[in-house]
Design a protein around this motif. Structure first.
Motif, short mmCIF file in Angstrom:
data_model
loop_
_atom_site.label_atom_id
_atom_site.label_comp_id
_atom_site.label_asym_id
_atom_site.label_seq_id
_atom_site.Cartn_x
_atom_site.Cartn_y
_atom_site.Cartn_z
N PHE A 46 3.06 -2.64 7.63
CA PHE A 46 2.76 -3.79 6.73
C PHE A 46 4.19 -4.15 5.88
O PHE A 46 4.95 -3.49 6.09
CB PHE A 46 1.87 -3.43 5.71
N SER A 47 4.09 -5.40 5.27
CA SER A 47 5.34 -6.03 4.60
C SER A 47 4.68 -6.01 3.21
O SER A 47 3.58 -6.87 3.17
CB SER A 47 5.92 -7.15 5.34
N VAL A 48 5.44 -5.87 2.05
CA VAL A 48 5.20 -6.29 0.90
C VAL A 48 6.22 -6.54 0.02
O VAL A 48 7.45 -6.22 0.40
CB VAL A 48 4.46 -4.99 0.23
N GLU A 108 0.49 -5.27 -5.92
CA GLU A 108 0.52 -6.19 -4.88
C GLU A 108 -0.18 -5.68 -3.59
O GLU A 108 -0.01 -4.48 -3.21
CB GLU A 108 2.21 -6.46 -4.61
N PRO A 109 -1.23 -6.41 -3.07
CA PRO A 109 -1.86 -5.82 -1.74
C PRO A 109 -0.81 -5.84 -0.54
O PRO A 109 0.13 -6.76 -0.63
CB PRO A 109 -2.60 -7.28 -1.18
N VAL A 110 -0.79 -4.83 0.04
CA VAL A 110 0.15 -4.25 0.97
C VAL A 110 -0.53 -4.55 2.48
O VAL A 110 0.03 -5.23 3.48
CB VAL A 110 0.40 -2.97 0.97
N GLY A 111 -1.67 -4.24 2.53
CA GLY A 111 -2.45 -4.33 3.79
C GLY A 111 -3.74 -3.63 3.86
O GLY A 111 -4.01 -2.71 2.92
N THR A 112 -4.67 -3.85 4.91
CA THR A 112 -5.93 -2.97 4.92
C THR A 112 -5.96 -2.12 6.15
O THR A 112 -5.64 -2.77 7.08
CB THR A 112 -6.95 -3.84 4.79
N VAL A 113 -6.28 -0.84 6.11
CA VAL A 113 -6.28 -0.03 7.14
C VAL A 113 -7.99 0.28 7.42
O VAL A 113 -8.65 0.00 6.42
CB VAL A 113 -5.73 1.29 7.15
N GLY A 115 -10.19 0.64 1.89
CA GLY A 115 -8.89 0.84 2.78
C GLY A 115 -7.75 -0.13 2.22
O GLY A 115 -6.94 -0.25 3.23
N ALA A 116 -7.97 -0.92 1.30
CA ALA A 116 -6.91 -1.82 0.95
C ALA A 116 -5.77 -1.03 0.25
O ALA A 116 -6.05 -0.44 -0.95
CB ALA A 116 -7.46 -3.04 0.00
N ILE A 117 -4.52 -1.09 0.55
CA ILE A 117 -3.37 -0.52 -0.01
C ILE A 117 -2.71 -1.73 -0.69
O ILE A 117 -2.37 -2.60 -0.52
CB ILE A 117 -2.63 0.08 1.15
N THR A 118 -2.53 -1.03 -2.11
CA THR A 118 -1.58 -2.27 -3.16
C THR A 118 -0.54 -1.14 -3.76
O THR A 118 -0.75 0.03 -3.47
CB THR A 118 -2.43 -2.58 -4.25
N THR A 119 0.46 -1.81 -4.18
CA THR A 119 1.37 -1.12 -4.88
C THR A 119 1.10 -0.73 -6.34
O THR A 119 0.42 -1.35 -7.09
CB THR A 119 2.55 -2.10 -5.06
N SER A 131 1.10 -10.56 2.13
CA SER A 131 -0.54 -10.10 2.52
C SER A 131 -1.40 -11.50 2.13
O SER A 131 -2.58 -11.38 2.00
CB SER A 131 -0.74 -9.17 1.15
N ALA A 132 -0.50 -12.57 2.12
CA ALA A 132 -1.61 -13.86 1.97
C ALA A 132 -2.51 -13.75 3.13
O ALA A 132 -2.34 -13.38 4.44
CB ALA A 132 -0.64 -15.32 2.17
N LEU A 133 -3.71 -14.48 2.82
CA LEU A 133 -4.87 -14.56 3.79
C LEU A 133 -4.72 -15.02 5.25
O LEU A 133 -4.89 -14.53 6.18
CB LEU A 133 -5.96 -15.42 3.27
N SER A 134 -3.66 -16.11 5.36
CA SER A 134 -3.48 -16.70 6.60
C SER A 134 -1.89 -16.73 6.75
O SER A 134 -1.30 -17.23 7.75
CB SER A 134 -3.71 -18.27 6.43
N ALA A 135 -1.23 -15.40 6.60
CA ALA A 135 -0.02 -15.13 6.90
C ALA A 135 0.01 -14.64 8.21
O ALA A 135 1.11 -14.78 8.96
CB ALA A 135 0.64 -14.34 6.05
#
Length: 1198
Positions: free
Chosen positions: A659-661, A668-673, A708-712, A839-843
């Protein structure tokens, strides 16, 4: 007195006279023809084609002699006559005639032909062979000028050969079909195309094809395929898309297979194929003013405002951007299905930013009034917000379909928390101002006649509601009155369902009675005088016993069962009753997969019959039927949900994430595993945590939610560290929990102002395998809302190694040949260099590439046995070859590897090939097993067959292979007596009893023991049978009684030699007795036994019931060379094998030389009957009568 010399001279004269004939007599068959039955053939024709002089419409009788001739040695008179088998529709005199033509090589120079006088139509009016005119049977009688008192009869079988004069006719045409747009290439769309043809043979065989279309958008000739021409089966050839084309039209041709292609006839029809929409597109949010891409709102955003500290309000929304013409315009959050299926949609708040506030809101989804596909999300604030803590809030609302695929879309709600507004609350007090209201204006029910005094019968529930609250809204029910003096027969009491009351019958009621029960509902307000009430009529009709079916509590029921439940466990009992009190019978009619359950037919108790496996079958839907003794039934559907035990670990897919943040942001949302667990319930509920064994200082920098959502957890610093690696644990909620792991790499990126967003985040495409390198398989598109676009496409995660992506255009191509057998599906994600850390929805966009199988490999026939030998008398249906092994390297269980067997040609060892040899063999199209379809004895003289077997797969286009199967037929030859098939022996009348008279044997040249064992039998009159005995195995004839008991000077013994294959020959032994006078008045002149024209008769008959309509099978004929009563023949049935005496009878015709065998019973496929028919002369002296017998073998065929 005659002496011995006179007697010998007389015998010699008789013998010489019997052999003094011409080599070819009139009224006999031509040389080479020994069968008394004549087989001929002519062609059918139309009135325009018919030419009486054409050889197509005449056939040789092979009866020697000149018809109408005046020469005593060659003249004959031929007459045509009907037989019982002559079709009633045929007028022989109108249809055929006898003509005399010069024939080279004929003994008399000319011979008679049968010729058509006019056209004839072989084909019936139905598409079965029942009314076809395949054969015309009639009789030709022949009287020669040389023997005018003797008439010979010949049975003629005139075959009418088919010409291709009828086109195919489609059955139930035109056709319609439908197919889902998601159907893969090779899916069968329609298999019911059928056509028939009135012709016969290859003229009746039909091939189907798709006719090329006009190329219009609805032309389906290139979208669909008819892979096997012998089947009317349409399959998908190219991928379908409902959104592009909703229906296609194909023209289908049916062409017969006449041997001459120029003579083939064709018919056409159409099939219209409707493309069904499937759930392949997600929902979309709709409101005026949104930015649309491909008719879909791109990145939909709403704005709203709530008051700090307030709660319970329904949110009001404004569109973003605002409506320039009306900045205060209010919009609803509305989503609709992009498919035409109008899938129901449910909306939820997926997450908030800052996180953790979603529990303070409640979303209710309701269908928009007057709309079939739009659903509105009504958002209500359930807990207050504090402006001092969160002045602004972003809510991410998800609209998800509730169908199987559950596609979804998200929108953003930007919320402003406004300052509080402090106002005093107002207390509202309820008044009893509403009367109870029944749910129905009247109720009706029925009850079966009977006495319910001791066993009360519940009839129905009534329900009323009251809009008031408290005691004003509580309702009590009473019976006001009952008509027909029925007050004591009914009661009312509260029901098990809250707010309802049940009416029961507690007395005796009789058929035909009708009761009207007035039920009153009264609220319970105080004082009593102010209570309100309402009444409703309940009409009860008494019905007779046997008219009311069983009752099950509900049409659909559900239970849950653990997959660990033991076998034979009691699960549930059907909640059924019979209103009439009759016993019930319970059965499971459908849904019992693998017979996993059994039901007690008497009690309705359901038990397990096998161990359950939730992973194999997570749910059952059983159709259960209840039937009473009168035959009335009720049904219910029981859904059995198999509950899980914790036997699976959570599994992350993939096992490593990247993931990228952006730096500098907390929460800040990082990604979801995501980890999945094959179990269910708590066993499948995965809880996520970050392992403390992650890389140094990384574990404490991030937070992971239950989803499973990872945030900072704190702001990251790109300059300090650009990458962090953490270990994520996924633990299920089972009692004995199980854990899975995934490695997450987090890249820290510098912040960018605006990142590109993909217009379509889920892309799925299908391509055929083995496409050339560089073929375009998909294209992604992102939009950058910055003033200057800066988009660089790149792969992110997944199976993208076999693909390249153009960084500028987004076109994805393959970089190697893709093989379906190696991998049939690739899933990967695509992002942009500018947005990969977002982490935008449509990135990112998920791309799925499905590889379609093509037909790469032909089927290959393995070696077949080369030493196949069979006796000629094996029965029809005998297995000749158990199977043919075929291999196909294409993927198993696909159309490309599905094999169909067929026989394309059959040749034999005969010099002149039988054109109908395909009828002799049947091949199972699925496994290649070859069986005998017609008896080898129907194709005499052939010693071997070459069968060409073709195998074809179901691919597009189909591939095939052929192989030759050779079968040898071991033929039986008849035993034969040496010419001239007669012998004479002379013995004195003083010969001792028990002495051997002579030995008369036949020769059998067969080498097989099944055919070369010969036995002998003797036919003679009663006197001779008392004097002579034939030894059946050796052919030796013995004198068994003194000749002095009889005065006959000569005895004629007819000897039949029969092999064990059923073939026979007949010879005669003449025994002359010395010192006997032929003029002795006691001497009988009955010297000959009746003689059948064939040694054995064979006939095939189709299975069926002939008890009401007799069926003529065959005609047998016999002759007797004696005169008067000695030559008069009567026929009878001696015996019938296989207990068939009652199924056959015999009718003798007026000529006394023929008899018809009639079937008058029921025959089944595969049965064989042997009918022994006896022909007896009618000599006046009973002891001198002679007879002979012949077997008639009847085979029952399909």
């Amino acid at each position: 007195m005659w002496n011995q010399t006179h007697l010998m001279v007389l015998i010699l004269l008789v013998v010489l006279k019997s052999h003094a004939v011409k080599s070819q007599e009139p009224c006999t068959r031509s040389p080479g023809f020994t069968d008394p039955n004549i087989a001929g053939a002519v062609y059918e024709s139309s009135v325009f084609q018919f030419d009486p002089n054409s050889p197509l419409y005449r056939t040789d009788t092979t009866i020697e002699g000149i018809n109408g001739g005046t020469d005593v040695n060659s003249g004959v008179t031929l007459t045509i006559a009907r037989t019982q088998a002559t079709p009633s529709s045929v007028n022989l005199n109108d249809l055929i005639e006898l003509v005399t033509e010069t024939v080279s090589g004929s003994p008399f120079g000319r011979r008679t032909y049968i010729r058509l006088k006019k056209e004839i139509d072989r084909d019936g009016t139905s598409f079965t062979a029942v009314d076809d005119l395949d054969t015309i049977e009639f009789e030709i009688s022949c009287v020669s000028l040389k023997s005018p008192t003797e008439t010979k009869y010949f049975l003629v079988q005139l075959k009418i050969r088919d010409i291709n004069d009828n086109p195919p006719i489609f059955v139930n045409a035109p056709y319609t079909a439908s197919v889902d747009e998601s159907a893969p290439v090779g899916t069968t769309v329609y298999s019911g195309i059928s056509a028939t043809d009135l012709d016969a043979g290859s003229n009746k065989e039909i091939e189907f094809a798709i006719v090329a279309g006009d190329g219009s958008i609805n032309d389906g000739s290139t979208r669909f395929l008819l892979p096997i021409t012998s089947r009317g089966e349409i399959v998908v050839r190219q991928p379908l898309d409902f959104e592009s084309v909703q229906s296609y039209t194909l023209t289908i041709s049916a062409t017969d297979k006449a041997s001459n292609p120029a003579d083939r006839r064709q018919a056409t029809t159409t099939i219209t194929i409707s493309v069904n929409d499937v759930d392949d597109l997600g929902p979309k949010f709709v409101y005026t003013g949104c930015v649309e891409v491909d008719n879909v709102c791109f990145n939909p955003i709403y704005s709203t405002s709530v008051t700090s500290g307030s709660t319970g309000s329904t949110l009001v929304f404004n569109p973003v951007p605002l409506n320039s013409g009306n900045p205060n315009a209010v919009v609803n959050i509305v989503a609709e299905d992009r498919d035409t299926l109008n899938a129901p949609i449910n909306c939820v708040i997926q997450q908030t930013l800052p996180t953790g506030y979603q529990i303070r809101f409640q979303v209710t989804t309701q269908q928009v009034s007057g709309s079939a596909n739009q659903y509105q999300a009504i958002v209500t604030q359930t807990s207050p917000l504090d402006r001092s803590q969160v002045p602004e809030l972003e809510l991410f609302i998800e609209a998800r379909e509730t169908l199987t695929n559950r596609y979804s879309n998200r929108a953003t709600i930007k919320m402003t928390i406004a300052a509080a507004n402090n106002n005093n609350p107002v207390l509202t007090v309820d008044l009893n101002d509403n009367s109870p209201v029944f749910e129905a204006p009247r109720y009706t029910d029925t009850i079966v006649e009977g006495d319910y005094t001791t066993s009360n019968q519940v009839l129905l529930d009534v329900k009323a509601t009251d809009d008031d609250s408290g005691a004003f809204g509580d309702i009590a029910y009473t019976i006001q009155s009952v008509s027909n003096n029925g007050a004591s027969k009914f009661t009312i009491r509260p029901s098990s369902q809250q707010g309802q009351a049940s009416i029961s019958c507690v007395g005796t009621v009789a058929e035909g009675e009708i009761y009207v029960i007035m039920v009153q509902a009264t609220d319970q307000g105080q004082p009593i005088a102010e209570r309100r009430s309402t009444s409703v009529p309940v009409e009860v009709t008494v019905t007779p016993l046997g008219t009311r079916p069983p009752v099950i509590d509900a049409a659909a029921l559900a239970i849950s069962v653990s997959e660990a439940v033991p076998i034979a466990s009691s699960l549930w009992t059907v909640p059924a009753r019979d209103p009439e009190g009759l016993p019930l019978t319970f059965t499971i009619t459908a849904g019992n997969v693998n017979s996993d359950f059994i039901i007690n037919s008497t009690t309705g108790e359901l038990r397990t019959a096998r161990r359950l496996n939730r992973e194999g079958t997570p749910q059952y839907t059983l159709n259960i039927q209840v039937q009473d003794q009168s035959g009335l039934t009720a049904q219910t559907t029981l859904t059995i949900i198999v509950q899980d035990v914790n036997d699976n670990n959570p599994v992350f897919i993939p096992t490593s994430y990247t993931f990228s943040v952006s730096e500098g942001r907390t929460n800040e949302p990082v990604g979801t595993v995501t980890a999945t667990d094959l179990d269910t319930g708590a066993n499948a509920l995965v809880n996520y945590q970050i392992s403390p064994y992650s890389s140094t200082d990384s574990a404490n920098l991030f937070f992971i939610t239950s989803t499973g959502a990872i945030t900072t957890a704190t702001a990251l610093d790109y300059e300090v560290k650009q990458r962090h690696v953490i270990l994520v644990l996924g633990t299920d909620g089972g009692f004995s929990s199980r854990t899975g792991t995934a490695t997450v790499t987090i890249n820290v990126q510098d912040v960018q102002d605006v990142i590109p967003l993909f217009t379509e985040t889920n892309i799925e495409r299908s391509i055929p395998e083995r496409q050339p390198t560089g073929t375009s398989v998909a294209q992604v598109l992102a939009i950058d809302q910055d003033t200057v676009d800066s988009i660089t496409y790149k792969f992110s995660t997944g199976d993208f190694s076999v693909f390249n992506i153009n960084s500028i255009s987004g076109v994805i191509t393959n970089n190697q040949l893709l093989q379906y057998e190696t991998k049939s599906r690739y899933v990967f994600t695509v992002t942009t260099a500018e947005g990969e850390s977002s982490s935008a929805l449509s990135a990112t966009a998920t791309v799925t590439i499905n590889i379609q199988d093509i037909n790469n490999y032909p089927p290959v026939i393995q070696a077949v046995p080369s030493n196949l030998q069979f006796l000629e008398n094996i029965p029809v249906g005998t297995e000749l070859l158990s199977s043919i092994t075929v291999t196909d390297a294409d993927a198993p269980n696909t159309a490309n590897s599905r094999i169909t067997f067929r026989i394309t040609s059959v040749t034999s060892s005969a010099t002149v090939q039988n054109p109908n040899l395909l009828q002799w063999f049947y091949i199972n199209p699925d496994n290649g097993k070859i069986t005998l379809a017609r008896s080898f004895q129907e194709d005499p003289g052939v010693t071997s067959y070459n069968i060409v077997v073709n195998v074809q797969d179901g691919g597009v286009p189909p591939l095939s292979d052929s192989s030759r199967v050779t079968m040898a037929v071991i033929r039986n030859t008849a035993p034969f007596f040496p010419a001239p098939k007669t012998t004479t022996v002379t013995i004195p009348n003083t010969r001792n009893s028990g002495s051997e008279v002579t030995t008369y044997t036949a020769t059998d040249n067969d080498g097989r023991p099944e055919f070369n064992q010969v036995t002998y039998s003797m036919v003679t009159d009663a006197t001779a049978s008392s004097l002579f005995r034939l030894e059946p195995t050796s052919g030796r004839i013995f004198l068994i009684s003194s000749l002095t008991a009889d005065d006959a000077p000569r005895y004629l013994l007819t000897i039949t030699a029969t092999d064990n294959g059923g073939l026979s020959d007949t010879g005669t032994v003449t025994v002359n007795v010395m010192n006997r006078s032929l003029n002795d008045s006691k001497c009988s002149t009955n010297l000959n036994s009746p003689r059948f024209l064939a040694p054995v008769y064979f006939v095939n008959i189709k299975e069926g019931d002939y008890s009401l309509n007799d069926k003529q099978l065959i005609q047998v004929s016999a002759t007797d060379n004696d005169d008067g009563y000695d030559g008069y023949i009567l026929f009878d049935v001696q015996s019938v094998s296989n207990n068939g005496n009652a199924k056959f009878k015999l009718e003798q015709d007026r000529l006394n030389t023929n008899a018809n065998i009639i079937c008058s019973g029921t025959l089944n496929r595969g049965e064989t009957y042997v009918i022994m028919v006896r022909a007896s002369d009618q000599a006046l002296q009973m002891d001198r009568r002679r007879s002979s017998s012949v077997p008639v073998e009847v085979r029952v065929v399909p």
